[in-house]
Design a protein around this motif. Structure first.
Motif, PDB file in Angstrom:
ATOM      1  N   CYS A  58       1.868   0.150  -5.578  1.00  0.00           N
ATOM      2  CA  CYS A  58       2.638   1.340  -5.968  1.00  0.00           C
ATOM      3  C   CYS A  58       3.337   1.956  -4.762  1.00  0.00           C
ATOM      4  O   CYS A  58       4.526   2.315  -4.824  1.00  0.00           O
ATOM      5  N   ARG A  59       2.615   2.100  -3.666  1.00  0.00           N
ATOM      6  CA  ARG A  59       3.222   2.682  -2.458  1.00  0.00           C
ATOM      7  C   ARG A  59       4.368   1.804  -1.956  1.00  0.00           C
ATOM      8  O   ARG A  59       5.423   2.312  -1.545  1.00  0.00           O
ATOM      9  N   THR A  60       4.173   0.498  -1.975  1.00  0.00           N
ATOM     10  CA  THR A  60       5.212  -0.419  -1.510  1.00  0.00           C
ATOM     11  C   THR A  60       6.453  -0.317  -2.384  1.00  0.00           C
ATOM     12  O   THR A  60       7.592  -0.302  -1.884  1.00  0.00           O
ATOM     13  N   ALA A  61       6.264  -0.243  -3.704  1.00  0.00           N
ATOM     14  CA  ALA A  61       7.397  -0.168  -4.611  1.00  0.00           C
ATOM     15  C   ALA A  61       8.179   1.132  -4.423  1.00  0.00           C
ATOM     16  O   ALA A  61       9.415   1.130  -4.411  1.00  0.00           O
ATOM     17  N   VAL A  62       7.481   2.240  -4.266  1.00  0.00           N
ATOM     18  CA  VAL A  62       8.162   3.529  -4.067  1.00  0.00           C
ATOM     19  C   VAL A  62       9.007   3.485  -2.808  1.00  0.00           C
ATOM     20  O   VAL A  62      10.177   3.908  -2.807  1.00  0.00           O
ATOM     21  N   GLU A  63       8.458   2.963  -1.732  1.00  0.00           N
ATOM     22  CA  GLU A  63       9.212   2.896  -0.477  1.00  0.00           C
ATOM     23  C   GLU A  63      10.394   1.947  -0.598  1.00  0.00           C
ATOM     24  O   GLU A  63      11.491   2.231  -0.099  1.00  0.00           O
ATOM     25  N   ALA A  64      10.196   0.814  -1.289  1.00  0.00           N
ATOM     26  CA  ALA A  64      11.265  -0.172  -1.404  1.00  0.00           C
ATOM     27  C   ALA A  64      12.443   0.344  -2.234  1.00  0.00           C
ATOM     28  O   ALA A  64      13.600   0.024  -1.944  1.00  0.00           O
TER      29      ALA A  64
END
Length: 393
Positions: A229-235
């Motif tokens: 989830c954190r990776t997707a938000v940043e991406a």
């Protein structure tokens, strides 16, 4: 007719059974579900009669889940399919299923392919049973072979019987050639898609594409799910898109910190609406989300975390309906945890799917094929006629 339904914990495991639950109810059959405790809320909300079995020892399941990010892909497959589904889940659910089958006396058992306790009991009592697929058939067959050493302790011929009894699947033949001899393909009855109610009002008049992000109901409480989830938000934060992220009830959404203006987070979103409304779906490759996106003709970016997800990611990429982004946060032969190194890779994959129409065209072709074949009602009628005539057993 009395029809018993059963699956492991996880909404994604029970959901494929629900069209058959509805079809049985519509024609006046008696239905009963026997499920692990985590599914009790779902079935209460559905208003379906159910009984709960036991859950595996939490310490034993936690030990398996903690090992998954650091295990090789082969070891992870054994941990999930043999130890969790084959050993722990079967041992926990067997007493409740034996009791239900003896006192309720179903005429037919429909079960998730990884729910083995019901198959053990049905074989012992001579009750017709069939599997309703969650994943593509070759993945389910591989999972069954991994569980075979444990299952042989219950019924020596159980694996052979499971490969011979009816196997009902929504996946089309072009995408999912099946090794099961009695494969029966069916089509869901699609419901009209509407814009997800969770969308902010100001987004509804904006022509920016919607990217729907979900990493499922099971992974949300795990380190891999939170990291994804954190990776997707940043991406996705810097892209000219709207992002609707369904975190799952087990996810601590506060861990995401301050959110970019183009990201809206909900604990849960009705999947069919979000999948149909999206221009791109970003997910972990759980079979429910993968099937739903393809049925809606929506291309996917798949970041697999564990279980059957790597195989689903390859299936999507090979079909031309999306791209796979394998996490790089661990040794080369492990699944690893999504992290900073994956941010530009995930962003690039989403940009590619938005810019290149061939991915949506491929997903559309698969969706068209999924709309052919017998309906759930027709499949159920043929299945129960065969069960009543004892054409398999």
């Amino acid at each position: 007719m009395r029809v018993l339904f059963t699956s492991p914990a996880g909404t994604g495991h029970f959901t494929p059974l629900t069209p058959f639950v509805d079809a049985c109810t519509a024609r006046g059959d008696e239905v009963l579900a026997v499920v692990p405790p985590p599914l009790a809320q779902l079935l209460t909300e559905r208003g379906m009669p159910f009984r709960t079995g036991a859950a595996p020892d939490p310490a034993a399941t936690a030990a398996i889940r903690d090992r998954l990010p650091h295990a090789s892909r082969e070891e992870a497959a054994v941990l999930v399919n043999r130890e969790l589904f084959g050993r722990l889940n079967t041992e926990a659910m067997l007493p409740a299923l034996e009791e239900a089958c003896r006192d309720w006396q179903p005429d037919l058992v429909l079960h998730d392919p990884c729910e083995y306790a019901s198959a053990v009991v049905a074989e012992r009592l001579g009750i017709p049973h069939a599997q309703v697929a969650t994943s593509p058939a070759r993945i389910e067959a591989y999972s069954l072979d991994l569980a075979a050493p444990v299952l042989a302790c219950y019924e020596p011929q159980l694996v052979d019987r499971l490969k011979a009894t009816p196997y009902l699947t929504r996946f089309p033949a072009s995408l999912d050639p099946s090794p099961y001899a009695a494969t029966r393909r069916f089509r869901d009855t699609p419901r009209p898609a509407t814009a997800p109610a969770a969308l902010p009002n100001e987004w509804r008049t904006d022509d920016r594409p919607l990217v729907y992000v979900t990493f499922g109901t099971v992974s949300g409480g795990m380190p891999a799910g939170a990291a994804a989830c954190r990776t997707a938000v940043e991406a996705l934060s810097g892209l000219p898109v709207h992002v609707l992220l369904s975190g799952g009830r087990a996810t601590d959404l506060s861990d995401l910190g301050p959110l970019p203006d183009n990201v809206h987070v909900e604990e849960w979103v009705p999947g069919p609406d979000a999948l149909a409304a999206a221009s791109v779906v970003v997910c972990h490759g759980g079979s429910g989300t993968t099937y739903g996106a393809l049925a809606a003709g929506t291309p996917l970016v798949v970041m697999p975390l564990f279980a059957d997800q790597p195989a689903n990611a390859r299936l999507v990429e090979d079909s031309g309906a999306g791209l796979a982004v394998f996490p790089t946060g661990g040794p080369a032969d492990t699944m690893g945890l999504p992290g900073p190194a994956d941010v530009p890779r995930l962003r690039a994959a989403v940009e590619t799917l938005l810019a290149e129409p061939s991915y949506r065209e491929a997903a559309g072709r698969i969706a068209t094929e999924m709309r052919t074949g017998p309906t759930v009602h027709e499949t159920l009628a043929a299945l129960t006629a065969d069960a009543g005539a004892n054409l398999w057993g």
